[in-house]
Design a protein around this motif. Structure first.
Motif, PDB file in Angstrom:
ATOM      1  N   ASP A   7      12.719  21.841  16.801  1.00 18.17           N
ATOM      2  CA  ASP A   7      13.695  22.916  16.729  1.00 18.17           C
ATOM      3  C   ASP A   7      13.181  23.949  15.731  1.00 18.17           C
ATOM      4  N   PRO A   8      12.772  25.123  16.195  1.00 19.48           N
ATOM      5  CA  PRO A   8      12.168  26.109  15.286  1.00 19.48           C
ATOM      6  C   PRO A   8      13.129  26.653  14.244  1.00 19.48           C
ATOM      7  N   VAL A   9      14.429  26.480  14.455  1.00 17.13           N
ATOM      8  CA  VAL A   9      15.416  26.992  13.493  1.00 17.13           C
ATOM      9  C   VAL A   9      15.758  25.934  12.443  1.00 17.13           C
ATOM     10  N   ARG A  14       5.693  25.355   8.835  1.00 18.24           N
ATOM     11  CA  ARG A  14       6.105  26.585   8.163  1.00 18.24           C
ATOM     12  C   ARG A  14       7.109  26.325   7.046  1.00 18.24           C
ATOM     13  N   ARG A  15       8.171  25.597   7.344  1.00 12.81           N
ATOM     14  CA  ARG A  15       9.200  25.376   6.323  1.00 12.81           C
ATOM     15  C   ARG A  15       8.681  24.523   5.173  1.00 12.81           C
ATOM     16  N   SER A  16       7.833  23.555   5.503  1.00  9.25           N
ATOM     17  CA  SER A  16       7.263  22.726   4.445  1.00  9.25           C
ATOM     18  C   SER A  16       6.373  23.554   3.525  1.00  9.25           C
TER      19      SER A  16
END
Length: 297
Positions: free
Chosen positions: A257-259, A265-267
């Motif tokens: 889930d990209p959101v 990226r988020r890490s």
């Protein structure tokens, strides 16, 4: 920054100050988004750094090196460090305290256990003679300059718990901790014998102590709450679940889930916050509240 004074001021402010147990730099990075205080848990560090239980395996240079990395990445968070029994010898305890203060720890917890030591919520704990512990504690108190010192007893006999709590409250320690306290009534009894000395409560999943909210702890006049292992146990559960699911899916990663999903990226964005050049340097003698507030999740 006078980290001890900042934590001491927080402890003396209204309400119960929560300090969240972290076990490595990644768990600290997540916690920093939600809370302003870390507890450098001996249980968590022994598990993550050595893969061993909390029964005395920690070598003090390893703990000092970990705290140094934490302080560089989190220049304004409270860092309360579990130093067990001071690594046995009083001279070692004093040396470690001075090293930790120099690299920016906010405080330490020094216990009265003797070897072989145990997690505070385990059976089979043994304690030093009170006078022997008080001598070690006094040396540590004299060796610190600004550092907060929490005096901890692991006594389990009822009369001895109260005798030691009262004796610790008469010292120059900043805070008293009776680990493994078993009931609200016992918290009240300890509170009565230590007078106006700040009291710390330690709760751990599956431990001896009752589950209590911060509101309840404030009503019980506990100034500090340490949560030793929520991150470690949550990671254990999440990793086990993720790998069980991976096996069942024949090696297919779950749909991303990209959101909401945690991915590259988020890490990376989380870890980039820890790069030291991104931090405003605190003033050397600042007593202000933390200037590097945790980001909103």
């Amino acid at each position: 920054m006078r980290y001890g004074s900042v934590l001491r001021q927080e402890v003396r402010s209204p309400g119960t100050t929560p300090l969240i147990g972290i076990y490595d730099m990644y768990s600290a990075s997540v916690v920093a988004r939600h809370y302003e205080g870390f507890f450098v848990s001996g249980f968590g560090f022994a598990a993550s750094h050595y893969g061993l239980p909390d029964i005395g395996f920690i070598a003090w240079p390893d703990m000092v090196a970990f705290v140094e990395r934490l302080r560089l990445a989190f220049p304004s968070h409270h860092l309360l460090v579990d130093i067990d029994d001071g690594y046995v010898d009083p001279e070692v305890a004093c040396h470690v305290v001075q090293r930790l203060e120099k690299i920016g720890a906010s405080g330490v917890i020094l216990e009265d256990q003797k070897r072989p030591r145990r997690c505070g919520h385990a059976d089979g704990k043994q304690v030093l003679p009170l006078e022997e512990y008080l001598e070690k504690l006094d040396l540590v108190l004299k060796s610190r300059r600004d550092l907060v010192v929490v005096a901890r007893t692991d006594a389990t006999e009822e009369d001895e718990i109260l005798r030691r709590a009262e004796a610790l409250a008469r010292t120059d320690a900043d805070v008293v901790l009776v680990d493994g306290v078993r009931s609200i009534e016992w918290i009240k009894r300890i509170r009565r014998v230590i007078g106006d000395k700040p009291l710390l409560f330690n709760q751990i999943a599956g431990g001896k102590s009752p589950r209590l909210s911060l509101t309840e702890l404030t009503e019980l006049d506990c100034q500090v709450a340490i949560y030793s292992t929520p991150c470690l146990f949550a990671a254990h559960s999440a990793i086990d679940t993720a790998l069980t699911d991976l096996k069942r899916a024949d090696g297919w990663l779950p749909e991303f889930d990209p959101v909401e999903g945690i991915g590259v990226r988020r890490s990376t964005e989380l870890l980039e916050r820890n790069i030291s050049r991104h931090h405003a340097a605190p003033a050397p003698d600042s007593l202000a509240v933390p200037v590097h507030a945790p980001a909103v999740a």
